[in-house]
Write a protein that holds these residues in place. Structure first.
Motif, PDB file in Angstrom:
ATOM      1  N   ALA A 136       0.832  -1.202   0.000  1.00 30.31           N
ATOM      2  CA  ALA A 136       0.000   0.000   0.000  1.00 30.31           C
ATOM      3  C   ALA A 136       0.868   1.253   0.000  1.00 30.31           C
ATOM      4  O   ALA A 136       0.355   2.368  -0.066  1.00 30.31           O
ATOM      5  CB  ALA A 136      -0.907   0.005   1.222  1.00 30.31           C
ATOM      6  N   THR A 137       2.197   1.055   0.046  1.00 34.96           N
ATOM      7  CA  THR A 137       3.154   2.159   0.198  1.00 34.96           C
ATOM      8  C   THR A 137       2.756   2.995   1.411  1.00 34.96           C
ATOM      9  O   THR A 137       2.687   4.217   1.372  1.00 34.96           O
ATOM     10  CB  THR A 137       3.225   3.029  -1.076  1.00 34.96           C
ATOM     11  OG1 THR A 137       3.174   2.174  -2.217  1.00 34.96           O
ATOM     12  CG2 THR A 137       4.535   3.813  -1.124  1.00 34.96           C
ATOM     13  N   GLY A 138       2.481   2.260   2.493  1.00 37.95           N
ATOM     14  CA  GLY A 138       2.133   2.905   3.748  1.00 37.95           C
ATOM     15  C   GLY A 138       3.336   2.970   4.662  1.00 37.95           C
ATOM     16  O   GLY A 138       3.966   4.015   4.828  1.00 37.95           O
ATOM     17  N   ASP A 139       3.713   1.830   5.245  1.00 36.48           N
ATOM     18  CA  ASP A 139       4.846   1.805   6.165  1.00 36.48           C
ATOM     19  C   ASP A 139       6.148   1.382   5.487  1.00 36.48           C
ATOM     20  O   ASP A 139       7.213   1.476   6.090  1.00 36.48           O
ATOM     21  CB  ASP A 139       4.536   0.866   7.333  1.00 36.48           C
ATOM     22  CG  ASP A 139       3.367   1.375   8.167  1.00 36.48           C
ATOM     23  OD1 ASP A 139       3.048   2.574   8.054  1.00 36.48           O
ATOM     24  OD2 ASP A 139       2.765   0.584   8.910  1.00 36.48           O
ATOM     25  N   TRP A 140       6.067   0.857   4.265  1.00 41.08           N
ATOM     26  CA  TRP A 140       7.250   0.563   3.465  1.00 41.08           C
ATOM     27  C   TRP A 140       7.098   1.247   2.112  1.00 41.08           C
ATOM     28  O   TRP A 140       6.001   1.665   1.718  1.00 41.08           O
ATOM     29  CB  TRP A 140       7.416  -0.934   3.197  1.00 41.08           C
ATOM     30  CG  TRP A 140       7.291  -1.862   4.359  1.00 41.08           C
ATOM     31  CD1 TRP A 140       7.402  -1.572   5.693  1.00 41.08           C
ATOM     32  CD2 TRP A 140       7.011  -3.265   4.273  1.00 41.08           C
ATOM     33  NE1 TRP A 140       7.221  -2.701   6.441  1.00 41.08           N
ATOM     34  CE2 TRP A 140       6.977  -3.767   5.598  1.00 41.08           C
ATOM     35  CE3 TRP A 140       6.809  -4.152   3.225  1.00 41.08           C
ATOM     36  CZ2 TRP A 140       6.731  -5.100   5.905  1.00 41.08           C
ATOM     37  CZ3 TRP A 140       6.559  -5.488   3.506  1.00 41.08           C
ATOM     38  CH2 TRP A 140       6.527  -5.965   4.834  1.00 41.08           C
ATOM     39  N   ILE A 141       8.185   1.329   1.401  1.00 43.13           N
ATOM     40  CA  ILE A 141       8.154   1.722   0.001  1.00 43.13           C
ATOM     41  C   ILE A 141       8.615   0.516  -0.823  1.00 43.13           C
ATOM     42  O   ILE A 141       9.261  -0.391  -0.286  1.00 43.13           O
ATOM     43  CB  ILE A 141       9.035   2.960  -0.281  1.00 43.13           C
ATOM     44  CG1 ILE A 141      10.496   2.676   0.082  1.00 43.13           C
ATOM     45  CG2 ILE A 141       8.513   4.183   0.466  1.00 43.13           C
ATOM     46  CD1 ILE A 141      11.448   3.813  -0.302  1.00 43.13           C
ATOM     47  N   PRO A 142       8.287   0.465  -2.106  1.00 46.77           N
ATOM     48  CA  PRO A 142       8.662  -0.717  -2.897  1.00 46.77           C
ATOM     49  C   PRO A 142      10.145  -1.048  -2.847  1.00 46.77           C
ATOM     50  O   PRO A 142      10.533  -2.223  -2.809  1.00 46.77           O
ATOM     51  CB  PRO A 142       8.223  -0.344  -4.311  1.00 46.77           C
ATOM     52  CG  PRO A 142       7.090   0.601  -4.113  1.00 46.77           C
ATOM     53  CD  PRO A 142       7.450   1.395  -2.889  1.00 46.77           C
ATOM     54  N   GLU A 143      10.987  -0.016  -2.814  1.00 45.60           N
ATOM     55  CA  GLU A 143      12.432  -0.255  -2.786  1.00 45.60           C
ATOM     56  C   GLU A 143      12.852  -1.055  -1.555  1.00 45.60           C
ATOM     57  O   GLU A 143      13.863  -1.774  -1.589  1.00 45.60           O
ATOM     58  CB  GLU A 143      13.181   1.075  -2.835  1.00 45.60           C
ATOM     59  CG  GLU A 143      13.206   1.744  -4.191  1.00 45.60           C
ATOM     60  CD  GLU A 143      11.921   2.466  -4.544  1.00 45.60           C
ATOM     61  OE1 GLU A 143      11.826   3.011  -5.659  1.00 45.60           O
ATOM     62  OE2 GLU A 143      10.987   2.490  -3.695  1.00 45.60           O
ATOM     63  N   ASP A 144      12.089  -0.932  -0.458  1.00 45.70           N
ATOM     64  CA  ASP A 144      12.402  -1.732   0.728  1.00 45.70           C
ATOM     65  C   ASP A 144      12.315  -3.221   0.418  1.00 45.70           C
ATOM     66  O   ASP A 144      13.089  -4.031   0.944  1.00 45.70           O
ATOM     67  CB  ASP A 144      11.432  -1.396   1.868  1.00 45.70           C
ATOM     68  CG  ASP A 144      11.640   0.003   2.414  1.00 45.70           C
ATOM     69  OD1 ASP A 144      12.766   0.520   2.315  1.00 45.70           O
ATOM     70  OD2 ASP A 144      10.663   0.582   2.931  1.00 45.70           O
ATOM     71  N   VAL A 145      11.355  -3.601  -0.425  1.00 44.26           N
ATOM     72  CA  VAL A 145      11.214  -5.006  -0.807  1.00 44.26           C
ATOM     73  C   VAL A 145      12.240  -5.385  -1.869  1.00 44.26           C
ATOM     74  O   VAL A 145      12.858  -6.448  -1.805  1.00 44.26           O
ATOM     75  CB  VAL A 145       9.787  -5.289  -1.304  1.00 44.26           C
ATOM     76  CG1 VAL A 145       9.654  -6.742  -1.772  1.00 44.26           C
ATOM     77  CG2 VAL A 145       8.767  -4.996  -0.209  1.00 44.26           C
ATOM     78  N   TRP A 146      12.451  -4.494  -2.857  1.00 44.40           N
ATOM     79  CA  TRP A 146      13.438  -4.814  -3.904  1.00 44.40           C
ATOM     80  C   TRP A 146      14.813  -5.025  -3.273  1.00 44.40           C
ATOM     81  O   TRP A 146      15.585  -5.879  -3.727  1.00 44.40           O
ATOM     82  CB  TRP A 146      13.527  -3.708  -4.951  1.00 44.40           C
ATOM     83  CG  TRP A 146      12.244  -3.171  -5.513  1.00 44.40           C
ATOM     84  CD1 TRP A 146      12.024  -1.894  -5.950  1.00 44.40           C
ATOM     85  CD2 TRP A 146      11.008  -3.869  -5.762  1.00 44.40           C
ATOM     86  NE1 TRP A 146      10.749  -1.749  -6.422  1.00 44.40           N
ATOM     87  CE2 TRP A 146      10.098  -2.944  -6.327  1.00 44.40           C
ATOM     88  CE3 TRP A 146      10.579  -5.171  -5.544  1.00 44.40           C
ATOM     89  CZ2 TRP A 146       8.800  -3.289  -6.674  1.00 44.40           C
ATOM     90  CZ3 TRP A 146       9.273  -5.517  -5.886  1.00 44.40           C
ATOM     91  CH2 TRP A 146       8.403  -4.598  -6.447  1.00 44.40           C
ATOM     92  N   ASN A 147      15.129  -4.275  -2.215  1.00 42.20           N
ATOM     93  CA  ASN A 147      16.450  -4.367  -1.587  1.00 42.20           C
ATOM     94  C   ASN A 147      16.673  -5.680  -0.839  1.00 42.20           C
ATOM     95  O   ASN A 147      17.809  -5.990  -0.455  1.00 42.20           O
ATOM     96  CB  ASN A 147      16.669  -3.195  -0.627  1.00 42.20           C
ATOM     97  CG  ASN A 147      16.824  -1.870  -1.360  1.00 42.20           C
ATOM     98  OD1 ASN A 147      17.138  -1.845  -2.553  1.00 42.20           O
ATOM     99  ND2 ASN A 147      16.596  -0.770  -0.663  1.00 42.20           N
ATOM    100  N   THR A 148      15.623  -6.457  -0.639  1.00 37.64           N
ATOM    101  CA  THR A 148      15.799  -7.777  -0.013  1.00 37.64           C
ATOM    102  C   THR A 148      16.287  -8.816  -1.020  1.00 37.64           C
ATOM    103  O   THR A 148      16.611  -9.948  -0.625  1.00 37.64           O
ATOM    104  CB  THR A 148      14.467  -8.288   0.583  1.00 37.64           C
ATOM    105  OG1 THR A 148      13.538  -8.532  -0.481  1.00 37.64           O
ATOM    106  CG2 THR A 148      13.887  -7.291   1.569  1.00 37.64           C
TER     107      THR A 148
END
Length: 660
Positions: free
Chosen positions: A270-282
């Protein structure tokens, strides 16, 4: 007359007739009466509030300007990726499937089929997701009381984070399959992720088995960045935890022997508490590349939660919010946080999808979400997403207690004399489909028209490498006509170094209403789907496409765009042909169950639509319990027709009893 007709229909079914009965609306909700001048207290979907249009901008944009274009895409920098006319689809909250789509595999709502048919005839297909918050607590069972296909348990309605537990049977999947055998609808399903210690993957197994190739994606988790905030995960839950849970689902699918495991979708933030880049960086994308069919996000530009739930502060005034939706910056601002992700998706060779969106979360705003302004907003937002290299976007549909529905079923106490309600935002879906066409090879560019005016944006669409269409919007409302604008279009010539290419004439189709606040006086090419409680999903009225003569000597063509309105300019007859259907299939009921608003349809062939995935060694049709002996690919349309007719017999019998 009903009994002889029924007997004939039964005999036809027994002899192998391949007719299907598609039933009319069944009572599903209640509404509250509304007196003029009083505060409206009824269902949100029917709220009569009409907002005033915002004041005209100061300074005003020019009402005459030129647009210089190249005839060939090879001379244009910044074009989008190739796109499909099926860009806009729908996200249906799982708990309201029986309201929106149908009751089970034999009871499909005709207005839904008609609306999907309108899009499929223009775009080639329609993408529909069944899921949302209610997918997370959904559990499949083999049967429910009274033959229900879906049942929602009660929750605290004052708690926005509490989702009802949902029980459903395989009939829901047969329902979706049967829709696809009538209209080219492709489905996304949601995999529950609220309890990773007890993964419920029946929807994966049965979805693959029943939907086959019509299942195009399985969403693993819905808005995981909000899990902790909503109390669904412990403190500290983060992107790496979601990374692990996604892998857990994939491993479980492989252990189950699910034949297709490359159709997963995530992360659906939902781009609430994370941004997409937070997931891509995993390392999410390379780790699961073989399993991922698309990368997804979900986003709403605003919320109306304070008006519905406690603890969200002062409710927002829709009239004050309205202007925020009515210029070109609205769509650009929503998309800006995702531009890096669309580039990452392209590098990974994955589509990037706005998996759930609409005018505002918590059901939208009264007066905004139900307005012609919302249609212009969604149209510009959709085309801006297309230009920004999104592949698809799904407009969310809830129940009758939300404002933003593109279409809404009729309330219970009016089902015998009223029809469905189609909101203005649905017209934007048709307009985007026709703008992009059916070739699956359209590219679009934002023209930065009229000196970059936010109130008069425009786009050019190149199809198969050639200029095909222009999309021109006017967000202003001015009944005097003084702020209608005229765009002077030139193809080649001038300082372009290219030969003059302006055609002798262009065709123009208009989406118009008297005001951005208007709800019901909306027409698309002179046609309408009807006002409140007037829609059966079929366009009414004569199609009107204007022909504008161009000045080839001057290499110009002048197109007027009303305030407010949208003009779709077809640069050639071929471009028009790619967008406009020659005809549209329509659907209705063959069982007369009410005295008014019941229409009929010729018998339709109901194929099994099981596809060719995951069916090895399995036999069955598109309706549960109708498999008898081993068969190859195909099914038992006659059996399904018989099931439908027998169900219809009960309905007709009750109708006869009421009139005796």
């Amino acid at each position: 007359m009903a009994l002889p007709t029924l007997l004939c229909t039964l005999l036809a079914a027994l002899s192998g007739a391949r007719a299907v009965t598609v039933y009319g609306q069944v009572p599903i909700a209640t509404t509250t009466s509304y007196a003029p001048g009083a505060t409206y207290t009824g269902l949100a979907a029917y709220d009569p509030r009409v907002l005033d249009p915002p004041p005209l901008p100061d300074p005003l944009p020019a009402n005459q300007f030129g647009i210089q274009l190249s005839a060939s895409a090879s001379n244009v920098q910044g074009l989008s990726i190739p796109l499909s006319g099926a860009f806009f689809g729908f996200s249906v909250e799982m708990s309201v499937v029986n309201q929106v789509i149908g009751l089970n595999g034999s009871f499909i709502h005709p207005p839904f089929l008609n609306l999907m048919s309108l899009i499929a005839e223009r775009a080639g297909r329609v993408h529909v997701r069944v899921g949302g918050n209610t997918q997370e607590t959904a559990r499949m069972v083999m049967s429910l009381e009274d033959g229900k296909a879906i049942e929602k348990q009660k929750v605290d309605t004052n708690n926005p984070t509490q989702t009802p537990a949902l029980l459903y049977t395989p009939e829901i999947l047969y329902l979706l399959s049967n829709v696809s055998s009538l209209v080219n609808v492709k489905w996304y399903l949601g995999v529950p992720l609220n309890d990773t210690s007890d993964l419920r993957l029946e929807i994966v197994e049965w979805g693959e088995r029943i939907l086959g190739d019509n299942l195009i994606g399985l969403q693993v988790g819905n808005e995981p960045d909000l899990y902790q905030r909503h109390g669904h995960r412990p403190e500290g839950y983060g992107p790496f935890d979601y990374f692990g849970e996604f892998g857990q689902v994939l491993a479980a699918m492989r252990d189950m022997g699910v034949p297709v495991t490359n159709n997963l979708i995530g992360p659906s933030l939902a781009t609430g508490d994370w941004i997409p880049e937070d997931v891509w960086n995993t390392g999410f994308i390379p780790a699961y590349s073989d399993a991922l069919t698309a990368l997804t996000v979900e986003h709403y530009p605003d919320d109306n939660c304070a008006a519905i739930y406690g603890g969200f502060g002062t409710p927002k005034d829709p009239q004050a919010e309205f202007a925020k939706y009515l210029d070109h910056s609205a769509g650009m601002n929503i998309i800006k946080p995702y531009l890096n992700s669309t580039a990452i998706a392209q590098q990974a060779g994955k589509p990037f999808i706005m998996f759930e969106t609409n005018s505002a979360s918590c059901g939208g705003f009264p007066g905004i979400s139900t307005s012609f302004g919302a249609a212009l907003w969604a149209l510009d937002y959709g085309l801006q997403m297309a230009y920004s290299n999104f592949s698809h976007a799904l407009l969310h549909i809830g129940g009758q207690n939300v404002y933003y529905n593109p279409f809404t079923a009729v309330p219970t106490n009016q089902s015998s004399f009223h029809e469905w309600t189609v909101g203005p935002i649905f017209y934007s879906v048709l307009a985007v489909a026709e703008t992009l066409g059916s070739s699956n090879n359209s590219q679009i560019i934002d023209l930065n028209a009229n000196g970059g005016s936010l109130h008069t944006p425009g786009y050019a669409v190149y199809e198969n490498g050639n200029l095909a269409r222009l999309a021109l919007l006017n967000f202003m409302t001015d009944p005097s006509g003084a702020n209608d604008y005229t765009a002077t279009i030139s193809i080649g010539g001038g300082e372009t170094g290219q030969p003059n290419g302006t055609p002798a004439q262009v065709k123009v189709k208009y989406l118009v209403a008297p005001s951005v606040g208007d709800k019901w006086n909306v027409t698309w090419g002179g046609q309408t789907l009807g006002g409140q409680f007037e829609a059966d999903g079929r366009l009414k009225g004569d199609l009107k496409i204007e022909t504008i003569q161009c000045d080839q000597a001057a290499n110009t063509c002048q197109v007027k765009v009303p305030a407010p309105g949208f003009a779709l300019v077809f640069m050639s007859d071929e471009a028009l042909k790619e967008s406009e259907p020659a005809s549209t299939a329509t659907f209705a009921t063959t069982a007369v169950t009410k005295a008014k608003n019941t229409v009929t349809i010729d018998a339709a062939v109901l194929a099994t639509s099981n596809g060719n995935r995951g069916m090895a060694g399995r036999y069955g049709s598109t309706s549960a319990g109708s498999n008898a002996a081993p068969r190859g690919p195909g099914g038992y349309p006659g059996a399904v027709a018989l099931l439908a007719v027998v169900a219809g017999a009960g309905l007709v019998r009750r109708a006869i009893a009421r009139h005796v």
